[in-house]
Enzyme design. Structure first.
Site, PDB file in Angstrom:
ATOM      1  N   ASN A  45      28.950 -30.053  -8.767  1.00  0.00           N
ATOM      2  CA  ASN A  45      27.514 -30.216  -8.993  1.00  0.00           C
ATOM      3  C   ASN A  45      26.732 -29.473  -7.905  1.00  0.00           C
ATOM      4  OD1 ASN A  45      28.588 -32.331  -7.395  1.00  0.00           O
ATOM      5  ND2 ASN A  45      26.871 -33.691  -7.804  1.00  0.00           N
ATOM      6  N   GLU A  47      22.992 -29.496  -6.556  1.00  0.00           N
ATOM      7  CA  GLU A  47      21.664 -30.127  -6.596  1.00  0.00           C
ATOM      8  C   GLU A  47      20.617 -29.225  -5.961  1.00  0.00           C
ATOM      9  OE1 GLU A  47      22.184 -34.064  -4.922  1.00  0.00           O
ATOM     10  OE2 GLU A  47      23.337 -34.714  -6.663  1.00  0.00           O
ATOM     11  N   CYS A  56      25.060 -30.192 -13.165  1.00  0.00           N
ATOM     12  CA  CYS A  56      26.293 -30.990 -13.123  1.00  0.00           C
ATOM     13  C   CYS A  56      27.526 -30.101 -12.949  1.00  0.00           C
ATOM     14  CB  CYS A  56      26.455 -31.787 -14.412  1.00  0.00           C
ATOM     15  SG  CYS A  56      25.330 -33.179 -14.568  1.00  0.00           S
ATOM     16  N   GLU A  58      30.270 -30.114 -14.636  1.00  0.00           N
ATOM     17  CA  GLU A  58      30.778 -29.607 -15.924  1.00  0.00           C
ATOM     18  C   GLU A  58      30.044 -28.329 -16.317  1.00  0.00           C
ATOM     19  OE1 GLU A  58      29.773 -32.602 -15.096  1.00  0.00           O
ATOM     20  OE2 GLU A  58      30.702 -34.178 -16.292  1.00  0.00           O
ATOM     21  N   CYS A  89      27.380 -36.997 -18.299  1.00  0.00           N
ATOM     22  CA  CYS A  89      26.034 -37.335 -18.788  1.00  0.00           C
ATOM     23  C   CYS A  89      25.888 -36.839 -20.228  1.00  0.00           C
ATOM     24  CB  CYS A  89      24.973 -36.731 -17.873  1.00  0.00           C
ATOM     25  SG  CYS A  89      24.728 -34.954 -18.104  1.00  0.00           S
ATOM     26  N   CYS A  92      25.851 -33.050 -20.651  1.00  0.00           N
ATOM     27  CA  CYS A  92      27.172 -32.406 -20.474  1.00  0.00           C
ATOM     28  C   CYS A  92      28.090 -32.686 -21.653  1.00  0.00           C
ATOM     29  CB  CYS A  92      27.813 -32.823 -19.161  1.00  0.00           C
ATOM     30  SG  CYS A  92      27.045 -31.960 -17.776  1.00  0.00           S
TER      31      CYS A  92
HETATM   32  N1  THU Z   1      26.928 -35.418 -12.097  1.00  0.00           N
HETATM   33  C1  THU Z   1      27.864 -34.482 -12.450  1.00  0.00           C
HETATM   34  O1  THU Z   1      27.990 -33.426 -11.818  1.00  0.00           O
HETATM   35  N2  THU Z   1      28.634 -34.739 -13.515  1.00  0.00           N
HETATM   36  C2  THU Z   1      28.611 -35.895 -14.251  1.00  0.00           C
HETATM   37  O2  THU Z   1      29.403 -36.035 -15.175  1.00  0.00           O
HETATM   38  C3  THU Z   1      27.649 -36.945 -13.916  1.00  0.00           C
HETATM   39  C4  THU Z   1      26.703 -36.648 -12.807  1.00  0.00           C
HETATM   40  C5  THU Z   1      26.111 -35.167 -10.914  1.00  0.00           C
HETATM   41  C6  THU Z   1      24.659 -34.895 -11.153  1.00  0.00           C
HETATM   42  C7  THU Z   1      24.076 -35.230  -9.796  1.00  0.00           C
HETATM   43  O3  THU Z   1      24.208 -34.098  -8.936  1.00  0.00           O
HETATM   44  C8  THU Z   1      24.973 -36.329  -9.268  1.00  0.00           C
HETATM   45  O4  THU Z   1      26.153 -36.268 -10.055  1.00  0.00           O
HETATM   46  C9  THU Z   1      24.367 -37.715  -9.355  1.00  0.00           C
HETATM   47  O5  THU Z   1      23.920 -37.987 -10.617  1.00  0.00           O
END
Ligand code: THU
Length: 139
Positions: A45, A47, A56, A58, A89, A92
């Site tokens: 991920n 951010e 994310c 994925e 999520c 994704c």
């Molecule tokens: N996140 C992912 O990278 N993948 C997921 O399947 C769920 C959430 C990340 C998004 C964000 O950077 C952090 O997790 C918290 O939500």
């Protein structure tokens, strides 16, 4: 699916996870996809201070796969940073469904290595997909 390849996918996802840029949530995620031609693409991920721009793990893995010219996913691993599974999520789930079939396995793994298997179809039933001619599966 062969356990050796699943182990490779998990290693790949957990290595990517180490590079996650998650200073805002503190929640580092790794993902890896196995392609039809047996290549592995991983992602973490990423951010951003402008929160909605975060990506994310994925999505990062899928972007890398598509950039390299491959579009068929035959397995997915998602690595969580703790002992709870990291379910993808909603966005994704849709992104995975674009490049995978309903039966494609999605393995979720915790930090200590507990593994649970789901499928793209059970995570996103009745997914919206377009055929390449622009019609839907239901047309
Ligand atoms: N996140 C992912 O990278 N993948 C997921 O399947 C769920 C959430 C990340 C998004 C964000 O950077 C952090 O997790 C918290 O939500």
């Amino acid at each position: 699916m062969e356990s050796k390849i699943i182990t490779q996918l998990i290693n790949s996802a957990q290595n990517a996870q180490k590079n996650a840029h998650a200073p805002y949530s503190g929640f580092q995620v790794g993902a890896a996809v196995l392609t039809q031609d047996d290549r592995i693409f991983s992602g973490c991920n990423v951010e951003n201070a402008a929160y909605p721009l975060g990506q994310c793990a994925e999505a990062t893995a899928i972007g890398s796969m598509v950039t390299d010219g491959t579009k068929i996913i035959k397995a997915v691993v998602i690595a969580s940073p703790n002992e709870e599974l990291c379910f993808p999520c909603g966005g994704c789930r849709q992104k995975l469904a674009e490049f995978a079939e309903d039966a494609t396995p999605v393995y979720m793994v915790t930090a200590k290595g507990h593994i649970e298997k789901h499928t793209v179809g059970d995570l996103l039933p009745h997914a919206f997909r377009l055929r390449h001619d622009g019609t839907t599966d239901k047309a």
